[in-house]
Motif scaffolding. Structure first.
Motif, PDB file in Angstrom:
ATOM      1  N   LEU A  46       0.826  -1.194   0.000  1.00  0.00           N
ATOM      2  CA  LEU A  46       0.000   0.000   0.000  1.00  0.00           C
ATOM      3  C   LEU A  46       0.870   1.257   0.000  1.00  0.00           C
ATOM      4  N   THR A  47       1.885   1.272   0.836  1.00  0.00           N
ATOM      5  CA  THR A  47       2.804   2.418   0.893  1.00  0.00           C
ATOM      6  C   THR A  47       3.465   2.647  -0.458  1.00  0.00           C
ATOM      7  N   ASN A  48       3.966   1.586  -1.074  1.00  0.00           N
ATOM      8  CA  ASN A  48       4.637   1.715  -2.374  1.00  0.00           C
ATOM      9  C   ASN A  48       3.678   2.207  -3.452  1.00  0.00           C
ATOM     10  N   THR A  49       2.452   1.697  -3.431  1.00  0.00           N
ATOM     11  CA  THR A  49       1.443   2.118  -4.410  1.00  0.00           C
ATOM     12  C   THR A  49       1.102   3.590  -4.225  1.00  0.00           C
ATOM     13  N   LEU A  50       0.883   4.007  -2.981  1.00  0.00           N
ATOM     14  CA  LEU A  50       0.553   5.406  -2.708  1.00  0.00           C
ATOM     15  C   LEU A  50       1.689   6.334  -3.108  1.00  0.00           C
ATOM     16  N   ARG A  51       2.923   5.942  -2.817  1.00  0.00           N
ATOM     17  CA  ARG A  51       4.090   6.763  -3.188  1.00  0.00           C
ATOM     18  C   ARG A  51       4.190   6.923  -4.696  1.00  0.00           C
ATOM     19  N   LYS A  56       3.441  10.346  -9.519  1.00  0.00           N
ATOM     20  CA  LYS A  56       2.868  10.506 -10.859  1.00  0.00           C
ATOM     21  C   LYS A  56       1.771  11.573 -10.907  1.00  0.00           C
ATOM     22  N   GLY A  57       1.463  12.178  -9.755  1.00  0.00           N
ATOM     23  CA  GLY A  57       0.491  13.262  -9.718  1.00  0.00           C
ATOM     24  C   GLY A  57      -0.963  12.822  -9.719  1.00  0.00           C
ATOM     25  N   VAL A  58      -1.211  11.549  -9.375  1.00  0.00           N
ATOM     26  CA  VAL A  58      -2.567  11.004  -9.377  1.00  0.00           C
ATOM     27  C   VAL A  58      -3.282  11.287  -8.057  1.00  0.00           C
ATOM     28  N   LEU A  59      -2.519  11.331  -6.983  1.00  0.00           N
ATOM     29  CA  LEU A  59      -3.109  11.633  -5.688  1.00  0.00           C
ATOM     30  C   LEU A  59      -2.231  12.586  -4.913  1.00  0.00           C
ATOM     31  N   VAL A  67      -1.057  13.875  17.051  1.00  0.00           N
ATOM     32  CA  VAL A  67      -0.348  12.766  17.704  1.00  0.00           C
ATOM     33  C   VAL A  67      -1.332  11.618  17.857  1.00  0.00           C
ATOM     34  N   PRO A  68      -1.122  10.481  17.148  1.00  0.00           N
ATOM     35  CA  PRO A  68      -0.097  10.302  16.109  1.00  0.00           C
ATOM     36  C   PRO A  68      -0.436  11.117  14.860  1.00  0.00           C
ATOM     37  N   VAL A  69       0.546  11.210  13.973  1.00  0.00           N
ATOM     38  CA  VAL A  69       0.385  12.001  12.748  1.00  0.00           C
ATOM     39  C   VAL A  69      -0.784  11.459  11.926  1.00  0.00           C
ATOM     40  N   THR A  70      -1.609  12.354  11.407  1.00  0.00           N
ATOM     41  CA  THR A  70      -2.715  11.979  10.533  1.00  0.00           C
ATOM     42  C   THR A  70      -2.296  12.242   9.098  1.00  0.00           C
ATOM     43  N   VAL A  71      -2.455  11.222   8.239  1.00  0.00           N
ATOM     44  CA  VAL A  71      -2.119  11.353   6.824  1.00  0.00           C
ATOM     45  C   VAL A  71      -3.363  11.006   6.014  1.00  0.00           C
ATOM     46  N   GLU A  72      -3.731  11.898   5.104  1.00  0.00           N
ATOM     47  CA  GLU A  72      -4.898  11.674   4.253  1.00  0.00           C
ATOM     48  C   GLU A  72      -4.492  11.699   2.784  1.00  0.00           C
ATOM     49  N   TYR A  73      -5.205  10.905   2.004  1.00  0.00           N
ATOM     50  CA  TYR A  73      -4.939  10.807   0.574  1.00  0.00           C
ATOM     51  C   TYR A  73      -6.186  11.223  -0.197  1.00  0.00           C
ATOM     52  N   THR A  74      -5.991  12.072  -1.200  1.00  0.00           N
ATOM     53  CA  THR A  74      -7.075  12.592  -2.022  1.00  0.00           C
ATOM     54  C   THR A  74      -6.633  12.553  -3.479  1.00  0.00           C
ATOM     55  N   LEU A  75      -7.553  12.249  -4.376  1.00  0.00           N
ATOM     56  CA  LEU A  75      -7.227  12.266  -5.798  1.00  0.00           C
ATOM     57  C   LEU A  75      -7.058  13.696  -6.292  1.00  0.00           C
ATOM     58  N   THR A  76      -6.124  13.879  -7.185  1.00  0.00           N
ATOM     59  CA  THR A  76      -5.942  15.154  -7.873  1.00  0.00           C
ATOM     60  C   THR A  76      -6.895  15.161  -9.076  1.00  0.00           C
TER      61      THR A  76
END
Length: 97
Positions: A46-51, A56-59, A67-76
């Motif tokens: 999952l990490t490799n796919t997200l990276r 590539k500018g897709v997300l 705490v802990p750090v919150t990371v969110e993913y959104t499509l471009t």
């Protein structure tokens, strides 16, 4: 010179990318949500796919200083443009697979 399909597959990435896209078409998600909703994906995959998709500018990856750090993913917009393609694949699978 690679054809357009090869270029598209290079941007999308591996097999997990289609499932990540499926999840993100529904809106912004956190890493844990993606991992829960995509069965059998390892944290590393999952990490490799997200990276890859971020490079590539897709997300877009947003980090919040909690705490802990919150990371969110959104499509471009580039990622959102893949929606009709994935929808077409889904319709094809419903008919033929």
């Amino acid at each position: 010179m690679p054809c357009s399909i090869e270029k598209t597959l290079d941007v999308i990435g591996g097999k997990w990318a289609f499932l990540v896209l499926r999840e993100l078409f529904g809106g912004t998600k956190r890493f844990g949500e993606l991992q829960r909703n995509i069965h059998n994906i390892s944290p590393t995959a999952l990490t490799n796919t997200l990276r890859h998709m971020e490079e590539k500018g897709v997300l877009e990856r947003r980090v919040y200083p909690t705490v802990p750090v919150t990371v969110e993913y959104t499509l471009t917009p580039k990622g959102e443009d893949l929606h009709p393609i994935i929808k077409g694949m889904k319709l094809w699978a419903a008919k033929w697979a």
